[in-house]
Design a protein around this motif. Sequence first.
Motif, PDB file in Angstrom:
ATOM      1  N   THR A   1       0.836  -1.203   0.000  1.00 14.91           N
ATOM      2  CA  THR A   1       0.000   0.000   0.000  1.00 14.91           C
ATOM      3  C   THR A   1       0.870   1.251   0.000  1.00 14.91           C
ATOM      4  O   THR A   1       0.634   2.182  -0.773  1.00 14.91           O
ATOM      5  CB  THR A   1      -0.935   0.004   1.226  1.00 14.91           C
ATOM      6  OG1 THR A   1      -1.759  -1.154   1.171  1.00 14.91           O
ATOM      7  CG2 THR A   1      -1.801   1.244   1.250  1.00 14.91           C
TER       8      THR A   1
ATOM      9  N   GLU B   1       2.624   1.756  -3.492  1.00 14.17           N
ATOM     10  CA  GLU B   1       1.707   2.271  -4.508  1.00 14.17           C
ATOM     11  C   GLU B   1       1.456   3.768  -4.300  1.00 14.17           C
ATOM     12  O   GLU B   1       1.505   4.554  -5.250  1.00 14.17           O
ATOM     13  CB  GLU B   1       0.383   1.511  -4.471  1.00 14.17           C
ATOM     14  CG  GLU B   1      -0.601   1.977  -5.515  1.00 14.17           C
ATOM     15  CD  GLU B   1      -1.929   1.244  -5.452  1.00 14.17           C
ATOM     16  OE1 GLU B   1      -2.868   1.698  -6.114  1.00 14.17           O
ATOM     17  OE2 GLU B   1      -2.028   0.220  -4.741  1.00 14.17           O
ATOM     18  N   ASN B   2       1.197   4.168  -3.069  1.00 17.37           N
ATOM     19  CA  ASN B   2       0.955   5.584  -2.781  1.00 17.37           C
ATOM     20  C   ASN B   2       2.200   6.437  -3.032  1.00 17.37           C
ATOM     21  O   ASN B   2       2.110   7.531  -3.586  1.00 17.37           O
ATOM     22  CB  ASN B   2       0.469   5.772  -1.342  1.00 17.37           C
ATOM     23  CG  ASN B   2      -0.924   5.225  -1.149  1.00 17.37           C
ATOM     24  OD1 ASN B   2      -1.742   5.203  -2.054  1.00 17.37           O
ATOM     25  ND2 ASN B   2      -1.204   4.762   0.058  1.00 17.37           N
TER      26      ASN B   2
ATOM     27  N   ASP C   1       4.651   5.751  -5.057  1.00 24.93           N
ATOM     28  CA  ASP C   1       4.895   5.789  -6.499  1.00 24.93           C
ATOM     29  C   ASP C   1       4.085   6.904  -7.155  1.00 24.93           C
ATOM     30  O   ASP C   1       4.591   7.643  -7.993  1.00 24.93           O
ATOM     31  CB  ASP C   1       4.549   4.431  -7.128  1.00 24.93           C
ATOM     32  CG  ASP C   1       4.826   4.387  -8.617  1.00 24.93           C
ATOM     33  OD1 ASP C   1       5.969   4.681  -9.012  1.00 24.93           O
ATOM     34  OD2 ASP C   1       3.895   4.068  -9.379  1.00 24.93           O
ATOM     35  N   GLN C   2       2.853   7.042  -6.763  1.00 26.14           N
ATOM     36  CA  GLN C   2       1.982   8.084  -7.336  1.00 26.14           C
ATOM     37  C   GLN C   2       2.364   9.470  -6.827  1.00 26.14           C
ATOM     38  O   GLN C   2       2.346  10.438  -7.588  1.00 26.14           O
ATOM     39  CB  GLN C   2       0.525   7.795  -6.993  1.00 26.14           C
ATOM     40  CG  GLN C   2      -0.005   6.533  -7.611  1.00 26.14           C
ATOM     41  CD  GLN C   2      -1.367   6.142  -7.058  1.00 26.14           C
ATOM     42  OE1 GLN C   2      -1.970   6.866  -6.289  1.00 26.14           O
ATOM     43  NE2 GLN C   2      -1.843   4.972  -7.456  1.00 26.14           N
TER      44      GLN C   2
ATOM     45  N   LYS D   1       7.005  -2.972  -8.535  1.00 26.70           N
ATOM     46  CA  LYS D   1       5.634  -2.530  -8.802  1.00 26.70           C
ATOM     47  C   LYS D   1       4.754  -3.716  -9.150  1.00 26.70           C
ATOM     48  O   LYS D   1       3.640  -3.857  -8.650  1.00 26.70           O
ATOM     49  CB  LYS D   1       5.609  -1.512  -9.954  1.00 26.70           C
ATOM     50  CG  LYS D   1       5.973  -0.119  -9.550  1.00 26.70           C
ATOM     51  CD  LYS D   1       6.055   0.831 -10.720  1.00 26.70           C
ATOM     52  CE  LYS D   1       4.712   1.147 -11.323  1.00 26.70           C
ATOM     53  NZ  LYS D   1       4.799   2.261 -12.302  1.00 26.70           N
TER      54      LYS D   1
ATOM     55  N   ALA E   1       1.784  -5.276  -6.834  1.00 20.27           N
ATOM     56  CA  ALA E   1       0.436  -5.277  -7.420  1.00 20.27           C
ATOM     57  C   ALA E   1      -0.175  -6.676  -7.430  1.00 20.27           C
ATOM     58  O   ALA E   1      -1.390  -6.836  -7.273  1.00 20.27           O
ATOM     59  CB  ALA E   1       0.475  -4.706  -8.839  1.00 20.27           C
TER      60      ALA E   1
END
Length: 112
Positions: A34, A37-38, A40-41, A89, A93
Motif C-alpha cells: 500500500t 503504490e501511494n 509511487d503516485q 511494482k 500489485a
Amino acid sequence: MTVTVENTHLSYGSSDAPVKVEVFLNLACPYCATFFENADQTLKSYIQDGKVQYIIKHFDKPREMLLYGTLANCFFDYKDPEKIYELMKDLFAKQSEWHEKDSDTIKKMLVE
C-alpha cells in the motif's frame, strides 16, 4: 544456493535533493504494498524535479510471513535499479497471487 545481500539499497532521484525519503520495505508485506503504490503516485514528480531522493531498503527479516519477500529480494540485480523498480511494482500489485505459492514457484517466476 546461498545468496548474501549486503548493504544494498535502491536510490532514485538526485543525491543532492533537499529531501530524502528512506523506506524499509518487504515485498510480502501488505502494508508495504500500500505504501509503495501511494509513494509511487505521490513522489514521482518530486523525484523528477530533483526535490526528493527516494531510497528503498529491503526489510529482510526471518519472520514467516515475510520470507517470500526476502526470497524475492535475493533475485534482484541491484545494478539495474529501474528494472527492479518495475519488478517491485509488479510484485506488489500481484502480491495476493504469489504470496500463497511455494518457494520453488516464486523462484521460477523471478528468473523468467
